[in-house]
Design an enzyme around this catalytic site. Structure first.
Site, PDB file in Angstrom:
ATOM      1  N   GLN A 190     -59.607  30.907 -90.472  1.00 14.70           N
ATOM      2  CA  GLN A 190     -58.361  31.615 -90.742  1.00 14.70           C
ATOM      3  C   GLN A 190     -57.477  31.635 -89.499  1.00 14.70           C
ATOM      4  O   GLN A 190     -57.932  32.032 -88.427  1.00 14.70           O
ATOM      5  CB  GLN A 190     -58.642  33.064 -91.157  1.00 14.70           C
ATOM      6  CG  GLN A 190     -59.542  33.183 -92.371  1.00 14.70           C
ATOM      7  CD  GLN A 190     -59.731  34.624 -92.795  1.00 14.70           C
ATOM      8  OE1 GLN A 190     -59.016  35.137 -93.643  1.00 14.70           O
ATOM      9  NE2 GLN A 190     -60.713  35.290 -92.211  1.00 14.70           N
ATOM     10  N   SER A 233     -54.056  36.421 -87.546  1.00 11.81           N
ATOM     11  CA  SER A 233     -53.601  37.366 -86.529  1.00 11.81           C
ATOM     12  C   SER A 233     -52.841  36.654 -85.410  1.00 11.81           C
ATOM     13  O   SER A 233     -53.046  35.465 -85.145  1.00 11.81           O
ATOM     14  CB  SER A 233     -54.789  38.114 -85.929  1.00 11.81           C
ATOM     15  OG  SER A 233     -55.468  38.851 -86.916  1.00 11.81           O
ATOM     16  N   SER A 278     -62.363  33.218 -85.749  1.00 15.36           N
ATOM     17  CA  SER A 278     -63.801  32.999 -85.533  1.00 15.36           C
ATOM     18  C   SER A 278     -64.181  31.559 -85.830  1.00 15.36           C
ATOM     19  O   SER A 278     -63.956  31.064 -86.934  1.00 15.36           O
ATOM     20  CB  SER A 278     -64.626  33.942 -86.421  1.00 15.36           C
ATOM     21  OG  SER A 278     -64.380  35.281 -86.091  1.00 15.36           O
ATOM     22  N   GLU A 295     -62.031  38.658 -97.930  1.00 13.01           N
ATOM     23  CA  GLU A 295     -62.562  39.021 -96.620  1.00 13.01           C
ATOM     24  C   GLU A 295     -63.260  40.371 -96.667  1.00 13.01           C
ATOM     25  O   GLU A 295     -64.352  40.542 -96.120  1.00 13.01           O
ATOM     26  CB  GLU A 295     -61.439  39.049 -95.586  1.00 13.01           C
ATOM     27  CG  GLU A 295     -61.932  39.308 -94.170  1.00 13.01           C
ATOM     28  CD  GLU A 295     -60.820  39.233 -93.154  1.00 13.01           C
ATOM     29  OE1 GLU A 295     -60.984  38.529 -92.138  1.00 13.01           O
ATOM     30  OE2 GLU A 295     -59.781  39.887 -93.367  1.00 13.01           O
ATOM     31  N   SER A 345     -59.350  46.461 -89.777  1.00 10.02           N
ATOM     32  CA  SER A 345     -59.887  47.641 -89.125  1.00 10.02           C
ATOM     33  C   SER A 345     -60.292  48.704 -90.149  1.00 10.02           C
ATOM     34  O   SER A 345     -59.777  48.749 -91.266  1.00 10.02           O
ATOM     35  CB  SER A 345     -58.857  48.227 -88.157  1.00 10.02           C
ATOM     36  OG  SER A 345     -57.768  48.781 -88.867  1.00 10.02           O
ATOM     37  N   GLU A 404     -59.558  51.734 -89.942  1.00  8.18           N
ATOM     38  CA  GLU A 404     -58.374  52.569 -90.184  1.00  8.18           C
ATOM     39  C   GLU A 404     -57.522  51.986 -91.303  1.00  8.18           C
ATOM     40  O   GLU A 404     -57.025  52.717 -92.166  1.00  8.18           O
ATOM     41  CB  GLU A 404     -57.544  52.694 -88.903  1.00  8.18           C
ATOM     42  CG  GLU A 404     -58.197  53.522 -87.800  1.00  8.18           C
ATOM     43  CD  GLU A 404     -59.189  52.732 -86.964  1.00  8.18           C
ATOM     44  OE1 GLU A 404     -59.800  53.309 -86.049  1.00  8.18           O
ATOM     45  OE2 GLU A 404     -59.366  51.520 -87.244  1.00  8.18           O
TER      46      GLU A 404
END
Length: 411
Positions: A132, A135, A167, A250, A377, A379
């Site tokens: 991927q 980000s 990754s 994911e 995350s 959060e």
């Protein structure tokens, strides 16, 4: 995923028995899980590709992928049976995340027929690894605020920008890369997903050293990377819809609920045998406190398995929205924290070197916080659960409905 007609399928118990016999006759026992850089070597990726090819040739690759793309077209029950039987055998676990469970699953859902036929059989044979490119260095959790640019030049697209936290990018063949194709609309509306050859001219990959010494994460620089028009995955300016589906896969993968894996991840935290072994090797197995800790860890694993089954059924039946996958993702992180904390507490001074010299408990504790970020995350998971599952008000966003070229950045 499409639910197969079970009347035409091999019974799950027969499939399990056949898989058990094939695994015992074909694959070696799983080697000790290596720590740090030794687990991310070129040789380990080559071995994972080889193992995936062995599964394919043996008729056990892509259990839930459709037959027309090289899979078996079976059910999640068949996949679960194989994963259970494969524990203890060497499996191509490195290919699960993100190749099989995230990227290939997204191509299956949103790719063209040509893209699916070109990439999915190659993935299931172990010939292609996918990664991927999402980000960005300045993006934080605001994925839709990305600034990697894709511009039309004749029949082609030209990409410029930078990505990070990818990754295994150094070992991959293709990437799902999200880029901005329209700056005059709000940020979510001007994005497009591309299938990018990772080693195409103009792409520079740099590996990032992590706290445990490994260099699994990568940063990529894209300088005038030329792609053909058919590299678009989904629709032009429809990349956010593709991304949402990708993030769904994911969350399922990180939570241990994906039906597309080749075997069960050893680090999923759903096996306390390592805790039991630490307790025995350190002479603490009869300590009531240690046994209580191991029992609590085992109980969390059982809840984890039941939660996966319940959420999966709920999403499949429509009783729960797809966003409910974030519940599994959040619980998986909490369970992984508990497993790492418990191993450290039981190991005590042995956490640094281990009674067997491995230092596995200490290494896992160093990487404990990775589960706060993997798959988005924790959060963000809580936000998704509150807004999209529980129906609570959305948090304030000053750039909502504002054309992206008018959004202030860099302050």
């Amino acid at each position: 995923m499409t639910t197969p007609n079970t009347a035409d399928l091999e019974p799950v118990d027969d499939f399990r028995d056949r898989a058990r016999r094939w695994l015992r006759a074909t694959l070696p026992p799983a080697p000790p899980e290596p720590a740090g850089e030794s687990g991310k070597s070129e040789a380990s990726w080559s071995r994972a590709r080889q193992l995936q090819r062995i599964l394919y040739d043996g008729g056990f690759a892509g259990i839930c992928f459709p037959r027309q793309y090289g899979g078996l077209g079976l059910t999640t029950e068949h996949q679960r049976a194989f994963s259970e039987e494969s524990r203890g055998f060497e499996m191509p676990l490195a290919l699960n995340i993100p190749t099989l469970t995230i990227c290939a699953a997204t191509i299956l859902d949103r790719g063209t027929e040509a893209q699916k036929r070109a990439h999915l059989p190659a993935v299931l044979r172990g010939e292609e690894l996918l990664v991927q490119f999402l980000s960005e260095p300045r993006g934080g959790s605001d994925l839709a605020g990305l600034t990697t640019r894709a511009e039309r030049r004749g029949e082609n697209w030209v990409l410029n920008g930078a990505k990070i936290w990818s990754s295994g990018a150094y070992a991959a063949d293709y990437a799902l890369c999200l880029a901005r194709t329209d700056w005059d609309v709000p940020k979510h509306a001007g994005l497009t997903m591309f299938l990018v050859p990772v080693h195409a001219p103009g792409i520079t990959i740099r590996r990032i050293t992590q706290v445990d010494g490994s260099r699994e994460f990568c940063q990529e620089f894209l300088d005038d990377v030329v792609l053909p028009g058919d590299a678009v995955l989904g629709e032009v300016n429809g990349g956010w819809e593709v991304t949402n589906r990708q993030l769904f896969h994911e969350r399922s993968a990180v939570g241990g609920a994906s039906p597309y894996a080749s075997g069960a991840q050893a680090h999923s935290g759903r096996d306390v045998s390592a805790l039991v072994e630490i307790a025995r090797r350190t002479g603490q197995f009869d300590d009531p406190r240690v046994r209580e800790d191991i029992g609590a860890a085992r109980a969390m694993n059982m809840v984890h398995d039941q939660l996966i089954a319940r959420i999966t059924r709920g999403i499949a039946s429509g009783d729960l929205p797809p966003a409910a996958g974030s519940i599994v993702r959040l619980f998986s992180a909490q369970n992984s924290w508990l497993q790492a904390d418990t191993a450290l507490r039981v190991a005590g001074p042995w956490a640094a070197t281990g009674p067997d010299g491995s230092g596995r408990a200490g290494h896992d504790y160093l990487m404990r916080q990775a589960w706060s970020l993997a798959g988005g995350s924790t959060e963000m998971a809580r936000n998704i659960i509150s807004e999209r599952v529980l129906g609570m008000p959305r948090e304030a966003a000053p750039d909502r409905d504002v054309p992206f070229n008018r959004v202030e950045r860099g302050r």
